[in-house]
Design an enzyme around this catalytic site. Sequence first.
Site, PDB file in Angstrom:
ATOM      1  N   HIS A 139     -34.774   6.547  29.697  1.00 30.53           N
ATOM      2  CA  HIS A 139     -33.759   6.450  28.652  1.00 30.53           C
ATOM      3  C   HIS A 139     -32.461   7.114  29.083  1.00 30.53           C
ATOM      4  O   HIS A 139     -31.367   6.659  28.739  1.00 30.53           O
ATOM      5  CB  HIS A 139     -34.268   7.109  27.366  1.00 30.53           C
ATOM      6  CG  HIS A 139     -35.411   6.387  26.731  1.00 30.53           C
ATOM      7  ND1 HIS A 139     -35.246   5.337  25.865  1.00 30.53           N
ATOM      8  CD2 HIS A 139     -36.750   6.566  26.846  1.00 30.53           C
ATOM      9  CE1 HIS A 139     -36.426   4.900  25.466  1.00 30.53           C
ATOM     10  NE2 HIS A 139     -37.357   5.625  26.055  1.00 30.53           N
TER      11      HIS A 139
ATOM     12  N   ASP B 254     -30.250   5.483  21.058  1.00 30.38           N
ATOM     13  CA  ASP B 254     -31.013   4.395  21.644  1.00 30.38           C
ATOM     14  C   ASP B 254     -32.124   3.973  20.691  1.00 30.38           C
ATOM     15  O   ASP B 254     -32.130   4.339  19.507  1.00 30.38           O
ATOM     16  CB  ASP B 254     -31.502   4.736  23.059  1.00 30.38           C
ATOM     17  CG  ASP B 254     -32.585   5.795  23.104  1.00 30.38           C
ATOM     18  OD1 ASP B 254     -33.115   6.158  22.050  1.00 30.38           O
ATOM     19  OD2 ASP B 254     -32.910   6.265  24.223  1.00 30.38           O
TER      20      ASP B 254
END
Length: 373
Positions: free
Chosen positions: A19, A110
Site C-alpha cells: 500500500h 486507500d
Amino acid sequence: MESGAVTHVAILPSPGTGHLIPVLELGRRLVALHGLRVTVFVLGDDQPGLLFPSLPDALRLVRLPPVDPAAVPDTAAVVTGISLGLRSVLPSLRSALLEASPPPTALVVDVFGTDAFDVAGDLGIPRYVFFTSTAALLALMLYMPALDEEVAGEYVDLSDPIRVPGCTPIRPADVVDPMLDRGDDQYRWYLHQSSRFPLADAILLNTVEELEPVPLTALREHPALVRIPTPPLYPVGPVTRPATTIRDPEHEQTLAWLDAQPPGSVLFVSFGSGGTLSDEQTAELAWGLELSRQRFLWVTRRPTAGGDADAAFFDAAGGAGPDDPATYLPEGFAGRAEGRGLVVPSWVPQVEVLGHPAVGGFVTHGGWNSVLE
C-alpha cells in the site's frame, strides 16, 4: 481557494509495503508535476526510507502513534486487522490534520481507509480514494452491497459466474479472498469499506484506459453502477516506484549476481510484498527450481504452518527480524543451487530486478503492483 494559497494534500495509506509504495509515488508526482504540498501519514512498522531513500522537500512524512495492540485481535485476518487498526488511529489523524500547516485541502485514503471520511467531513476537507488495484476490482467492490443482498449462501458455492454489470463474469472459485467466507469478520469489513466508496468526492485509480477499457466504461456508463452512485473516476496510473540507477548498497550483492548472468536467463520468483507459502509449498517450489536446472532469483519468506498467504503482510520490509532461508529450505539446497540460483530473504528492489537484462521471466502472485512494474 484563495489566490496564491498552497494546495496541501494529506494521504493516509493502509499499513503494508504494497500500500505504501504507490501512495509515496503518488505523493512524489503530485509534488513534482503539480507543485502541491503533500503529507503522507505512516503507520505501524512501515519503513518508507527503505523504499524511497530520497523524497522531495514538499513531501512530508508524519508517523502516527502505533496502533493499540488491544484494538486488533491476534486472530484477525488481514482486512479485519487493517480496518480495525486504521479506525483506532482516527483520533491521532484528526489531531494531525488540525495541526497541519497549511491546513490540508484534500484527504486521500486507500481502499481500507474510508472510516477516515468521517474525520474529513467533520473538518470540511474534501475526501478521495486512491484505489491501488484494478478497475475490475473496483467495479466488484462498488457492486458488492448489491451482491450481498442478491446472493444467498457462499459465493464460492455458486454454479454460475458472478456477474458485475458491464464487466467480465467472475468464476466463483476466483473471487477475492475476503469474499470467500461470508461468516468471517473479514468479509463484513470488506463490505463496509465497499459501501463507503460512494461517499468519496472522486476516486483515483492506479490504472490506465488502455489496460482496462471494459470495466472503466462500465463504471462510467452502466446504469446499475452509475446509480450506486459511482463517484467521478480518474485513472492516474501506472503509479509505480521508478527504477533508479543508484544502487542501494544493501542490495548490491543481488544486482551484482544478476550482472554476471547471461541476458534473459534468470527466472525471478517473488510472491508480493507480504505473501508467504506453507512449508510444503516452499519445499515443492525449491525442488521444482532445483530440478528445472533454470537460473533463478527467489525472494523467500519464512513459511507459515497454516499456509496463510498473507502472514508476512505487515513485515514485508523485514520487520519480523532475521529470516534465514537455511532454516526452512531443503537441506543442502543453497549449495546445490550455487552459481545457478540466488535466494534472497524478504525483499529485493523489484523494479530494478524486473528491468535488469538478465531477467527473462517472472513467477508472481499476480498482485497489481507487480503487474504494473
